[in-house]
Scaffold this motif. Structure first.
Motif, short mmCIF file in Angstrom:
data_model
loop_
_atom_site.label_atom_id
_atom_site.label_comp_id
_atom_site.label_asym_id
_atom_site.label_seq_id
_atom_site.Cartn_x
_atom_site.Cartn_y
_atom_site.Cartn_z
N ALA A 188 15.22 17.81 -22.45
CA ALA A 188 13.84 17.67 -22.94
C ALA A 188 13.82 16.92 -24.26
N ILE A 189 12.75 16.18 -24.46
CA ILE A 189 12.52 15.53 -25.76
C ILE A 189 11.03 15.53 -26.02
N TYR A 190 10.64 16.07 -27.15
CA TYR A 190 9.21 16.14 -27.49
C TYR A 190 9.03 15.93 -28.99
N LEU A 191 8.02 15.16 -29.31
CA LEU A 191 7.64 14.96 -30.71
C LEU A 191 6.18 15.35 -30.87
N LEU A 192 5.82 15.89 -32.03
CA LEU A 192 4.41 16.09 -32.32
C LEU A 192 3.72 14.72 -32.26
N ALA B 144 4.01 12.30 -35.02
CA ALA B 144 5.35 11.79 -35.33
C ALA B 144 5.80 10.73 -34.32
N GLN B 145 4.98 10.48 -33.29
CA GLN B 145 5.38 9.54 -32.24
C GLN B 145 5.20 8.09 -32.71
N GLY B 146 6.03 7.23 -32.14
CA GLY B 146 5.87 5.80 -32.40
C GLY B 146 6.49 5.30 -33.69
N HIS B 147 7.41 6.10 -34.25
CA HIS B 147 8.05 5.69 -35.50
C HIS B 147 9.57 5.64 -35.39
N GLY B 148 10.08 5.62 -34.16
CA GLY B 148 11.53 5.51 -33.99
C GLY B 148 12.27 6.84 -33.99
N ILE B 149 11.53 7.95 -34.11
CA ILE B 149 12.20 9.26 -34.19
C ILE B 149 12.80 9.64 -32.82
N GLY B 150 12.07 9.33 -31.74
CA GLY B 150 12.60 9.60 -30.40
C GLY B 150 13.89 8.83 -30.17
N THR B 151 13.90 7.58 -30.61
CA THR B 151 15.10 6.75 -30.50
C THR B 151 16.27 7.40 -31.24
N ALA B 152 16.00 7.85 -32.46
CA ALA B 152 17.06 8.47 -33.27
C ALA B 152 17.57 9.74 -32.60
N ASP C 7 4.15 10.59 -13.59
CA ASP C 7 2.94 10.17 -14.30
C ASP C 7 3.10 10.18 -15.82
N ASN C 8 4.26 10.62 -16.31
CA ASN C 8 4.41 10.75 -17.76
C ASN C 8 4.39 9.38 -18.42
N ALA C 9 3.64 9.31 -19.51
CA ALA C 9 3.48 8.02 -20.21
C ALA C 9 4.76 7.58 -20.92
N SER C 10 5.78 8.46 -20.93
CA SER C 10 7.00 8.12 -21.69
C SER C 10 7.97 7.24 -20.90
N GLY C 11 7.64 6.92 -19.63
CA GLY C 11 8.55 6.10 -18.82
C GLY C 11 9.06 4.86 -19.54
N PRO C 12 8.17 4.08 -20.17
CA PRO C 12 8.63 2.86 -20.86
C PRO C 12 9.65 3.15 -21.98
N PHE C 13 9.52 4.33 -22.59
CA PHE C 13 10.49 4.69 -23.64
C PHE C 13 11.90 4.73 -23.08
N TYR C 14 12.04 5.31 -21.88
CA TYR C 14 13.38 5.44 -21.28
C TYR C 14 13.94 4.08 -20.88
N THR C 15 13.09 3.24 -20.25
CA THR C 15 13.60 1.93 -19.84
C THR C 15 13.90 1.08 -21.07
N TRP C 16 13.05 1.21 -22.10
CA TRP C 16 13.29 0.47 -23.35
C TRP C 16 14.65 0.87 -23.94
N SER C 17 15.01 2.15 -23.78
CA SER C 17 16.26 2.61 -24.39
C SER C 17 17.47 2.33 -23.51
C1 LIG Z 1 8.43 9.83 -25.51
C2 LIG Z 1 8.86 10.09 -26.95
C3 LIG Z 1 10.03 11.04 -27.01
C4 LIG Z 1 9.28 8.73 -27.59
O1 LIG Z 1 9.64 8.93 -28.95
P1 LIG Z 1 9.01 7.97 -30.08
O2 LIG Z 1 9.63 8.30 -31.39
O3 LIG Z 1 7.53 8.07 -29.99
O4 LIG Z 1 9.50 6.55 -29.57
P2 LIG Z 1 10.08 5.36 -30.47
O5 LIG Z 1 9.19 5.12 -31.64
O6 LIG Z 1 11.51 5.63 -30.77
O7 LIG Z 1 9.90 4.18 -29.42
C5 LIG Z 1 10.91 3.24 -29.09
C6 LIG Z 1 10.33 2.26 -28.08
O8 LIG Z 1 10.01 2.92 -26.84
C7 LIG Z 1 8.80 2.38 -26.30
N1 LIG Z 1 7.85 3.49 -26.17
C8 LIG Z 1 7.92 4.70 -26.77
N2 LIG Z 1 6.90 5.49 -26.37
C9 LIG Z 1 6.17 4.76 -25.52
C10 LIG Z 1 5.00 5.01 -24.76
N3 LIG Z 1 4.37 6.20 -24.78
N4 LIG Z 1 4.51 4.01 -23.98
C11 LIG Z 1 5.12 2.81 -23.94
N5 LIG Z 1 6.26 2.52 -24.63
C12 LIG Z 1 6.77 3.47 -25.41
C13 LIG Z 1 8.32 1.30 -27.24
O9 LIG Z 1 8.79 0.06 -26.73
C14 LIG Z 1 9.03 1.61 -28.53
O10 LIG Z 1 9.38 0.47 -29.27
P3 LIG Z 1 8.28 -0.26 -30.21
O11 LIG Z 1 7.61 0.84 -31.00
O12 LIG Z 1 9.10 -1.17 -31.05
O13 LIG Z 1 7.34 -0.93 -29.28
C15 LIG Z 1 7.69 10.68 -27.80
O14 LIG Z 1 6.66 9.71 -27.89
C16 LIG Z 1 7.11 11.97 -27.24
O15 LIG Z 1 7.59 13.03 -27.58
N6 LIG Z 1 6.05 11.86 -26.42
C17 LIG Z 1 5.34 13.02 -25.91
C18 LIG Z 1 6.18 13.98 -25.13
C19 LIG Z 1 6.88 13.34 -23.95
O16 LIG Z 1 6.29 12.57 -23.21
N7 LIG Z 1 8.17 13.68 -23.82
C20 LIG Z 1 8.96 13.28 -22.70
C21 LIG Z 1 8.81 14.30 -21.61
S1 LIG Z 1 9.99 14.00 -20.38
#
Ligand SMILES: CC(C)(COP(=O)(O)OP(=O)(O)OC[C@H]1O[C@@H](n2cnc3c(N)ncnc32)[C@H](O)[C@@H]1OP(=O)(O)O)[C@@H](O)C(=O)NCCC(=O)NCCS
Length: 147
Positions: A59-63, A66-74, A98-108
């Protein structure tokens, strides 16, 4: 997520579950901003066999703020490094289709590996396994999105 399931989550029950989970052989990292926990990532040995992978991001979750600042990446990098040190080589994460975080995983650097249906709160929902083939590459920041 089904509304009923989310509405039924209770902080005291989650706290009890976390106290138990923290006694298990899993890795948990939290992210802090100004002394406050704003997110976490957890992982360990893969729970259900996926061909070619041995560890799992549970699991990975941010408030929201706190999202969108590279913390998930770290957090993903830190977890990958820790799992690597423990002898694992690769990692999957099961994510709701349906989770909006899909692009985060492919980006990583993860790719969609397989899918299935999973029961959540009494409802069957489609989930996708995202897989990273090389933990060392994630930890070193070599993912396709330079995680
Ligand atoms: C998904 C999550 C862990 C990502 O962490 P984050 O710190 O927000 O992501 P980062 O800032 O490190 O993002 C890195 C890159 O991933 C992509 N990305 C991250 N979140 C995204 C989103 N919701 N939609 C599209 N692209 C996304 C972007 O390309 C981003 O790079 P950029 O900011 O330079 O464009 C966080 O947003 C979160 O906790 N979301 C809600 C809970 C959730 O969905 N958890 C996963 C359940 S399985």
């Amino acid at each position: 997520m089904p509304e009923l399931y989310l509405a039924g989550l209770k902080e005291t029950e989650r706290e009890a579950s976390w106290r138990e989970w923290l006694t298990l052989d899993i890795d948990v990292f939290v992210a802090e901003l100004e002394g406050e926990v704003v997110g976490f990532a957890s992982g360990g040995a893969i729970r259900e066999r996926v061909e070619g992978f041995d560890a799992e991001l549970f699991a990975i979750y941010l408030l929201r703020e706190a999202q969108g600042h590279g913390i998930g990446t770290a957090l993903v990098r830190r977890l990958a490094g820790s799992l690597k040190e423990r002898g694992f080589g690769s990692m999957v994460a099961w994510v709701l289709e349906d989770n909006a975080s899909g692009p985060f995983y492919t980006w990583s650097g993860a790719v969609r590996v397989c899918s299935k249906e999973m029961e959540v709160g009494g409802v069957m929902l489609p989930v996708v396994a995202y897989g990273w083939g090389d933990l060392e590459a994630i930890a070193a920041g070599v993912g396709s999105g330079s995680v």
